[in-house]
Structures are given as structure tokens and as C-alpha cells.
Design a protein around this motif. Structure first.
Motif, PDB file in Angstrom:
ATOM      1  N   ILE A 193       0.830  -1.208   0.000  1.00 48.69           N
ATOM      2  CA  ILE A 193       0.000   0.000   0.000  1.00 48.69           C
ATOM      3  C   ILE A 193       0.864   1.257   0.000  1.00 48.69           C
ATOM      4  O   ILE A 193       0.640   2.193  -0.784  1.00 48.69           O
ATOM      5  N   LEU A 194       1.849   1.295   0.884  1.00 47.28           N
ATOM      6  CA  LEU A 194       2.681   2.498   1.009  1.00 47.28           C
ATOM      7  C   LEU A 194       3.454   2.771  -0.282  1.00 47.28           C
ATOM      8  O   LEU A 194       3.554   3.927  -0.721  1.00 47.28           O
ATOM      9  N   ALA A 218       2.634   1.650  -3.341  1.00 51.94           N
ATOM     10  CA  ALA A 218       1.682   1.968  -4.407  1.00 51.94           C
ATOM     11  C   ALA A 218       1.247   3.420  -4.330  1.00 51.94           C
ATOM     12  O   ALA A 218       1.174   4.119  -5.352  1.00 51.94           O
ATOM     13  N   MET A 219       0.967   3.910  -3.122  1.00 46.99           N
ATOM     14  CA  MET A 219       0.564   5.300  -2.957  1.00 46.99           C
ATOM     15  C   MET A 219       1.713   6.245  -3.270  1.00 46.99           C
ATOM     16  O   MET A 219       1.502   7.348  -3.789  1.00 46.99           O
ATOM     17  N   ARG A 220       2.918   5.835  -2.952  1.00 48.96           N
ATOM     18  CA  ARG A 220       4.096   6.651  -3.265  1.00 48.96           C
ATOM     19  C   ARG A 220       4.217   6.847  -4.770  1.00 48.96           C
ATOM     20  O   ARG A 220       4.531   7.949  -5.255  1.00 48.96           O
ATOM     21  N   ILE A 221       3.967   5.807  -5.539  1.00 46.56           N
ATOM     22  CA  ILE A 221       4.088   5.877  -6.995  1.00 46.56           C
ATOM     23  C   ILE A 221       2.898   6.616  -7.602  1.00 46.56           C
ATOM     24  O   ILE A 221       3.054   7.469  -8.482  1.00 46.56           O
ATOM     25  N   LYS A 222       1.702   6.301  -7.135  1.00 46.46           N
ATOM     26  CA  LYS A 222       0.481   6.868  -7.702  1.00 46.46           C
ATOM     27  C   LYS A 222       0.274   8.326  -7.311  1.00 46.46           C
ATOM     28  O   LYS A 222      -0.122   9.159  -8.121  1.00 46.46           O
ATOM     29  N   GLY A 223       0.566   8.653  -6.046  1.00 43.41           N
ATOM     30  CA  GLY A 223       0.245   9.971  -5.520  1.00 43.41           C
ATOM     31  C   GLY A 223      -1.166  10.006  -4.977  1.00 43.41           C
ATOM     32  O   GLY A 223      -2.068   9.343  -5.512  1.00 43.41           O
ATOM     33  N   ARG A 254       9.776   4.490   6.922  1.00 41.24           N
ATOM     34  CA  ARG A 254      10.701   5.046   5.918  1.00 41.24           C
ATOM     35  C   ARG A 254      12.078   4.403   6.048  1.00 41.24           C
ATOM     36  O   ARG A 254      12.775   4.192   5.048  1.00 41.24           O
ATOM     37  N   ARG A 255      12.480   4.111   7.288  1.00 41.70           N
ATOM     38  CA  ARG A 255      13.803   3.510   7.499  1.00 41.70           C
ATOM     39  C   ARG A 255      13.875   2.109   6.911  1.00 41.70           C
ATOM     40  O   ARG A 255      14.963   1.622   6.593  1.00 41.70           O
ATOM     41  N   ILE A 256      12.736   1.449   6.793  1.00 39.35           N
ATOM     42  CA  ILE A 256      12.712   0.097   6.240  1.00 39.35           C
ATOM     43  C   ILE A 256      12.533   0.132   4.727  1.00 39.35           C
ATOM     44  O   ILE A 256      13.242  -0.564   3.982  1.00 39.35           O
ATOM     45  N   LEU A 257      11.588   0.957   4.255  1.00 35.81           N
ATOM     46  CA  LEU A 257      11.269   0.998   2.827  1.00 35.81           C
ATOM     47  C   LEU A 257      12.197   1.902   2.038  1.00 35.81           C
ATOM     48  O   LEU A 257      12.307   1.767   0.819  1.00 35.81           O
ATOM     49  N   GLY A 258      12.824   2.871   2.717  1.00 38.23           N
ATOM     50  CA  GLY A 258      13.762   3.759   2.037  1.00 38.23           C
ATOM     51  C   GLY A 258      13.132   4.981   1.405  1.00 38.23           C
ATOM     52  O   GLY A 258      13.844   5.833   0.877  1.00 38.23           O
ATOM     53  N   ARG A 277       9.628   7.977   1.647  1.00 37.60           N
ATOM     54  CA  ARG A 277       8.535   8.524   2.443  1.00 37.60           C
ATOM     55  C   ARG A 277       7.208   7.917   1.999  1.00 37.60           C
ATOM     56  O   ARG A 277       7.106   7.364   0.905  1.00 37.60           O
ATOM     57  N   ASN A 278       6.208   8.055   2.863  1.00 37.17           N
ATOM     58  CA  ASN A 278       4.882   7.567   2.511  1.00 37.17           C
ATOM     59  C   ASN A 278       3.833   8.633   2.804  1.00 37.17           C
ATOM     60  O   ASN A 278       4.167   9.745   3.225  1.00 37.17           O
ATOM     61  N   SER A 279       2.578   8.322   2.594  1.00 36.23           N
ATOM     62  CA  SER A 279       1.500   9.302   2.741  1.00 36.23           C
ATOM     63  C   SER A 279       1.460   9.937   4.115  1.00 36.23           C
ATOM     64  O   SER A 279       1.000  11.078   4.270  1.00 36.23           O
ATOM     65  N   THR A 280       1.943   9.230   5.121  1.00 37.73           N
ATOM     66  CA  THR A 280       1.914   9.751   6.484  1.00 37.73           C
ATOM     67  C   THR A 280       2.752  11.015   6.602  1.00 37.73           C
ATOM     68  O   THR A 280       2.441  11.901   7.410  1.00 37.73           O
ATOM     69  N   HIS A 281       3.805  11.132   5.809  1.00 35.85           N
ATOM     70  CA  HIS A 281       4.635  12.340   5.853  1.00 35.85           C
ATOM     71  C   HIS A 281       3.851  13.564   5.391  1.00 35.85           C
ATOM     72  O   HIS A 281       4.130  14.684   5.837  1.00 35.85           O
ATOM     73  N   THR A 282       2.889  13.379   4.513  1.00 30.85           N
ATOM     74  CA  THR A 282       2.010  14.485   4.120  1.00 30.85           C
ATOM     75  C   THR A 282       0.962  14.744   5.194  1.00 30.85           C
ATOM     76  O   THR A 282       0.674  15.897   5.536  1.00 30.85           O
ATOM     77  N   LEU A 283       0.404  13.694   5.754  1.00 31.74           N
ATOM     78  CA  LEU A 283      -0.659  13.835   6.747  1.00 31.74           C
ATOM     79  C   LEU A 283      -0.206  14.597   7.984  1.00 31.74           C
ATOM     80  O   LEU A 283      -0.939  15.441   8.511  1.00 31.74           O
ATOM     81  N   VAL A 284       1.010  14.313   8.480  1.00 33.85           N
ATOM     82  CA  VAL A 284       1.456  14.996   9.700  1.00 33.85           C
ATOM     83  C   VAL A 284       1.678  16.486   9.450  1.00 33.85           C
ATOM     84  O   VAL A 284       1.662  17.283  10.392  1.00 33.85           O
ATOM     85  N   LYS A 285       1.865  16.865   8.185  1.00 31.74           N
ATOM     86  CA  LYS A 285       2.058  18.281   7.872  1.00 31.74           C
ATOM     87  C   LYS A 285       0.746  19.039   7.728  1.00 31.74           C
ATOM     88  O   LYS A 285       0.752  20.278   7.716  1.00 31.74           O
ATOM     89  N   ILE A 286      -0.372  18.320   7.600  1.00 28.41           N
ATOM     90  CA  ILE A 286      -1.648  19.011   7.423  1.00 28.41           C
ATOM     91  C   ILE A 286      -2.642  18.708   8.539  1.00 28.41           C
ATOM     92  O   ILE A 286      -3.717  19.307   8.581  1.00 28.41           O
TER      93      ILE A 286
END
Length: 322
Positions: free
Chosen positions: A54-55, A57-62, A181-185, A187-196
């Protein structure tokens, strides 16, 4: 003593099938589906294999506007909201998740200038980030320690101090997803969520930054079309190395989102004739010492940050007045 029931697995394959078809073939989720899926992710009900899928796929798709809205609804429901003290100003939320690599990180200066004017200011972010100077480290060098609990953060706000909470203390489920992020290398959608996200029970002014142009478009659409009006207003600007403080050398454009409307408060500076006096180095100790001089009036506040503070004060006061 009763044995807790095992967490029920949430089958996510039906969503991965739609979002995992690549940037051009993937289809977005409905808002309700995004909320349900992200709530399951936060609750640990999605297997590691599906979660990674999921993480990525969302990273690629946006994220679409509906997806970010659903994700955010689940994110804000996963932790207890804070209560701001009474007063003439609505609270201001300052996310700090990037730190600084090249310039001094002046997010702490912004928070302290606002708090000095009587604004309840909550800064939340990470404690450390390898290769970057975080706001947490600058606060520590200034003698301001992170609040380990929401009660302590509320006490800091009531005392007129800026409150800083790590995401681990504020919202542990979100902190876990950030840590992947440390495992997958990546960022994921959560990095956007914490900013908003808006951590207060009542209306607040969120200072939001973006780093990539596509997020300017997506977040602009979110704040003008689907963001709940009762949650307050938002300022949106290009980040200073990802941080939500104005660039001291050349101010960015700041857009104000209020009641579904978008207003340009500050125009982008195209040229600067006189550069401000800034810290000689970017380390936390040097930055903190320079900030202390600014607060004592020995060094002027950079004009772009002074403008940002002035705009924050006006919007925060108007928001509180209702």
C-alpha cells in the motif's frame, strides 16, 4: 486476568489491486474507503506485506484529494485532541518534520515570536533526523524541552510557552507509519498527513508547507473543497528545506485558506537587496544562540519571518473572533 483478543486482520488486497497499477493505470479510492483502510493501517490490522504494498503503491500513484481527506480523518481520530487556552488568538500548529541541511533551521524562532505575542503555538515533529538539524534540537539548545504528554503540552500553552511534542508522544500510531521510511527507504502518505493534520479540538491555524509542485495543486484543492470548515484555517507555502518557516533570504508566497476561499497573503520575493544577518553555522547551538539574540533585540528579525508572524497574528485573531 483475561487474554486480549488478537487483532482482526483487515484484507487490503482489493484496494492494492486498484492503487497498485502504476502511476497511469492506478485508480484512486473513494474517501470512505481511504478512511477505512488508513484506520486499519493505524490499528495494526494490515499485514506487513500488504502494508508495504500500500505504502509503495501510494508513493508511486500519488494521493488524490479524496484519499488524503479520508486518510486525514482516520489519522486525526487515532489520538486525543489537545485543548487550547482561552484568549484572543486561536492556536497555531507548526509541523516540523524536515529540519535543515544547508540553512539554519529557524522554525523555533517563528514559534517563539508568535508565543511572545500571546498566541498558543504547538510545534510537533521528529526528535532527530540523521544529517539534518531538527527543531527539537534547536529547542533543546534553547533550554526548552519536549512535552512528553498532552497534559504537559497544554500546560506549556497555558503558560505562554510554545509547546513542542514529538510525533511519538502526540500520535504514536502515526509515528509508527512514519518510521517505516527507514525500512522501505522512501517517504509515505503519512509524511504528508502529519504536515496538514490539526491536533486541537477547536479551530486552529495550520502552517503547511510543500516541497513538490504537485502537492501545491493537491493541497490547494483539499483546503478549498473538502477540508472541514470547523477545523480552522491554513497557510500554505513552499517549504524552507521542507520547514514551515519563511525563507530568511527570500520570502515565499503564502496562500491563506479560509471558509473554502484562497487568498494570496504574501507574494513571492523575486529579489533581495539587503540580506539579513543569519547564524554563521547551521548547528543547533549556533542557531539557538542567534535566536536568543534576536529575541533580545540585538539582531533584527529577518523581514520575511516578521511578515509571516504578522500575517499569522491577523489570521489567528480573526479565527478566534469567529
Amino acid at each position: 486476568m483475561t487474554t486480549p483478543e488478537p487483532t482482526q486482520h483487515y484484507p487490503a488486497a482489493r484496494f492494492i489491486k486498484e492503487i497498485g497499477r502504476g502511476k497511469h493505470g492506478a485508480r484512486g479510492m473513494a474517501r470512505a474507503d481511504a478512511q477505512e483502510l488508513y484506520a486499519a493501517m493505524l490499528a495494526g490490522r494490515v499485514s506487513d506485506l500488504e502494508l508495504g504494498g500500500i505504502l509503495l503503491a501510494m508513493r508511486i500513484k500519488g494521493e488524490s484529494v479524496d484519499e488524503i481527506a479520508g486518510f486525514l480523518e482516520a489519522a486525526e481520530a487515532s489520538f486525543a485532541p489537545l485543548t487550547a487556552p482561552d484568549g484572543p488568538y486561536a492556536p497555531i500548529v507548526v509541523p516540523s518534520y524536515n529540519g535543515a541541511r544547508k540553512m539554519a533551521n529557524l522554525t523555533a524562532l517563528l514559534a517563539l515570536l508568535l508565543a511572545r505575542e500571546g498566541v498558543p503555538v504547538l510545534v510537533h515533529g521528529v526528535a532527530s533526523d540523521p544529517g539534518r538539524v531538527t527543531t527539537a534540537e534547536v529547542f533543546q539548545a534553547l533550554g526548552l524541552t519536549a512535552a512528553p504528554t498532552q497534559a504537559r503540552a497544554e500546560a506549556d500553552l497555558a503558560a505562554g510557552r510554545p509547546a513542542f511534542m514529538t510525533i511519538d508522544a502526540l500520535a504514536p500510531p502515526l509515528a509508527h507509519l512514519l518510521s517505516l521510511r527507514r525500512i522501505l527507504g522512501v517517504r509515505n502518505s503519512t509524511h504528508t498527513l502529519v504536515k496538514i493534520m490539526q491536533p486541537f479540538a477547536g479551530p486552529a491555524l495550520r502552517l503547511v508547507s510543500y516541497t513538490h509542485p504537485e502537492y501545491l495543486e493537491m493541497l490547494g484543492a483539499y483546503f478549498t473543497t473538502v477540508a472541514p470548515a470547523g477545523r480552522g484555517d491554513a497557510f500554505l507555502m513552499r517549504g524552507t528545506e521542507g520547514e514551515t518557516v519563511a525563507n530568511a533570504n527570500k520570502g515565499q508566497q503564502i496562500d491563506w485558506f479560509h471558509g473554502g476561499l484562497r487568498t494570496v497573503l504574501v507574494e513571492k520575493q523575486t529579489s533581495v537587496h539587503d540580506l539579513p544577518v543569519l547564524p554563521a553555522e547551521r548547528d543547533a547551538a549556533t542557531t539557538a544562540a542567534w535566536i536568543a539574540k534576536v529575541l533580545r533585540g540585538e539582531v533584527p528579525v529577518p523581514p520575511s519571518i516578521a511578515e509571516q508572524v504578522a500575517q499569522c497574528l491577523q489570521a489567528s485573531k480573526a479565527l478566534r473572533a469567529g
